[in-house]
Enzyme design. Structure first.
Site, PDB file in Angstrom:
ATOM      1  N   ASN A  42       0.847  -1.196   0.000  1.00 38.15           N
ATOM      2  CA  ASN A  42       0.000   0.000   0.000  1.00 38.15           C
ATOM      3  C   ASN A  42       0.880   1.242   0.000  1.00 38.15           C
ATOM      4  O   ASN A  42       1.976   1.264   0.594  1.00 38.15           O
ATOM      5  CB  ASN A  42      -0.986  -0.003   1.166  1.00 38.15           C
ATOM      6  N   ILE A  43       0.387   2.254  -0.700  1.00 37.89           N
ATOM      7  CA  ILE A  43       1.130   3.506  -0.851  1.00 37.89           C
ATOM      8  C   ILE A  43       0.170   4.643  -0.513  1.00 37.89           C
ATOM      9  O   ILE A  43      -0.707   4.979  -1.313  1.00 37.89           O
ATOM     10  CB  ILE A  43       1.679   3.657  -2.288  1.00 37.89           C
ATOM     11  N   GLU A  44       0.315   5.152   0.696  1.00 35.22           N
ATOM     12  CA  GLU A  44      -0.609   6.200   1.150  1.00 35.22           C
ATOM     13  C   GLU A  44      -0.171   7.567   0.642  1.00 35.22           C
ATOM     14  O   GLU A  44       0.939   7.745   0.123  1.00 35.22           O
ATOM     15  CB  GLU A  44      -0.701   6.167   2.686  1.00 35.22           C
ATOM     16  N   CYS A  53      -3.991   0.610  -2.708  1.00 30.93           N
ATOM     17  CA  CYS A  53      -3.939  -0.633  -1.936  1.00 30.93           C
ATOM     18  C   CYS A  53      -2.842  -1.551  -2.489  1.00 30.93           C
ATOM     19  O   CYS A  53      -2.507  -1.484  -3.682  1.00 30.93           O
ATOM     20  CB  CYS A  53      -5.261  -1.376  -2.027  1.00 30.93           C
ATOM     21  N   GLU A  55      -2.956  -4.772  -3.071  1.00 32.58           N
ATOM     22  CA  GLU A  55      -3.427  -5.734  -4.074  1.00 32.58           C
ATOM     23  C   GLU A  55      -3.497  -5.098  -5.456  1.00 32.58           C
ATOM     24  O   GLU A  55      -3.114  -5.696  -6.461  1.00 32.58           O
ATOM     25  CB  GLU A  55      -4.817  -6.257  -3.695  1.00 32.58           C
ATOM     26  N   CYS A  90      -9.997  -5.354   0.337  1.00 35.26           N
ATOM     27  CA  CYS A  90     -11.177  -4.492   0.372  1.00 35.26           C
ATOM     28  C   CYS A  90     -12.054  -4.749  -0.854  1.00 35.26           C
ATOM     29  O   CYS A  90     -11.648  -5.412  -1.826  1.00 35.26           O
ATOM     30  CB  CYS A  90     -10.765  -3.019   0.440  1.00 35.26           C
ATOM     31  N   CYS A  93     -10.635  -3.756  -4.267  1.00 32.99           N
ATOM     32  CA  CYS A  93      -9.600  -4.675  -4.775  1.00 32.99           C
ATOM     33  C   CYS A  93     -10.231  -5.970  -5.281  1.00 32.99           C
ATOM     34  O   CYS A  93      -9.796  -6.533  -6.281  1.00 32.99           O
ATOM     35  CB  CYS A  93      -8.559  -4.959  -3.693  1.00 32.99           C
TER      36      CYS A  93
HETATM   37  N1  THU Z   1      -5.273  -1.386   2.303  1.00 32.25           N
HETATM   38  C1  THU Z   1      -4.721  -2.223   1.379  1.00 32.25           C
HETATM   39  O1  THU Z   1      -3.554  -2.065   0.999  1.00 32.25           O
HETATM   40  N2  THU Z   1      -5.477  -3.229   0.888  1.00 32.25           N
HETATM   41  C2  THU Z   1      -6.770  -3.467   1.223  1.00 32.25           C
HETATM   42  O2  THU Z   1      -7.396  -4.358   0.649  1.00 32.25           O
HETATM   43  C3  THU Z   1      -7.412  -2.687   2.266  1.00 32.25           C
HETATM   44  C4  THU Z   1      -6.632  -1.523   2.769  1.00 32.25           C
HETATM   45  C5  THU Z   1      -4.470  -0.295   2.846  1.00 32.25           C
HETATM   46  C6  THU Z   1      -4.915   1.072   2.383  1.00 32.25           C
HETATM   47  C7  THU Z   1      -4.424   1.951   3.510  1.00 32.25           C
HETATM   48  O3  THU Z   1      -3.093   2.338   3.234  1.00 32.25           O
HETATM   49  C8  THU Z   1      -4.429   1.061   4.735  1.00 32.25           C
HETATM   50  O4  THU Z   1      -4.549  -0.266   4.247  1.00 32.25           O
HETATM   51  C9  THU Z   1      -5.548   1.361   5.702  1.00 32.25           C
HETATM   52  O5  THU Z   1      -6.771   1.358   5.059  1.00 32.25           O
END
Ligand code: THU
Length: 132
Positions: A42-44, A53, A55, A90, A93
Site C-alpha cells: 500500500n502507498i498512502e 492498496c 493488491e 477491500c 480490490c
Molecule cells: N489497504 C490495502 O492495501 N489493501 C486493502 O485491501 C485494504 C486496505 C491499505 C490502504 C491503507 O493504506 C491502509 O490499508 C488502511 O486502510
C-alpha cells in the site's frame, strides 16, 4: 511457486509499505499463470483518497507489463506490520481482481500465528458484476 513462497513474497512486499497516516502496512504477491510473481504494497498519500492498496498495486504492475492471467494472490498486513489478524482485500480490490481473475482464483491470507486462510475470489465477491 508454492503457497508458502507466495506468502513469503507478500510479507517481504509489506516491508515496502508507505503508510505514515494509518500505520497499517499491507503486502501482496500475485502469482501469474506463467509463474511470474508481481508484488505490491500500500502507498498512502497526504490526500488520503489517492492511496493505493497493495493488491491493486500488484495487479496494476502485472497488467501494465502485459500479464493478464493469474492463479493466486497472497495478502498480509497489520498495524506497524504486525499481522495479528487476516488482512482481507477491500471491496474495490476484489472488484479490480475480478476483471482478470475468475471465481476459482485463490486468495491466501496469513497471520503471525502461522494460520493460513485460503478462499476463492468467488467466495469473496459473489454475484460479480460483468458487462455481459
Ligand atoms: N489497504 C490495502 O492495501 N489493501 C486493502 O485491501 C485494504 C486496505 C491499505 C490502504 C491503507 O493504506 C491502509 O490499508 C488502511 O486502510
Amino acid at each position: 511457486m508454492n503457497d508458502h513462497s507466495l506468502i513469503q513474497a507478500a510479507k517481504n512486499a509489506m516491508t515496502h509499505a508507505w503508510a505514515p497516516y494509518s500505520g497499517f502496512m499491507v503486502g501482496a504477491a500475485l502469482l501469474a499463470q506463467d509463474g511470474r510473481v508481481f508484488t505490491g504494497c500500500n502507498i498512502e498519500n497526504a490526500s488520503f483518497s489517492v492511496t493505493a492498496c497493495a493488491e491493486r498495486t500488484a495487479l496494476f504492475k502485472a497488467v501494465s507489463e502485459g500479464c493478464r492471467s493469474f492463479t493466486a494472490l497472497a495478502v498480509v498486513g497489520g498495524k506497524g506490520g504486525v499481522c495479528d489478524d487476516f488482512a482481507w482485500p477491500c471491496g474495490a480490490c476484489r472488484q479490480a481482481l475480478s476483471e482478470f481473475c475468475g471465481e476459482s482464483f485463490r486468495v491466501l491470507l496469513w497471520k503471525d500465528d502461522g494460520t493460513v486462510k485460503i478462499c476463492t475470489l468467488g467466495e469473496l465477491l459473489p454475484g460479480t458484476f460483468h458487462l455481459k
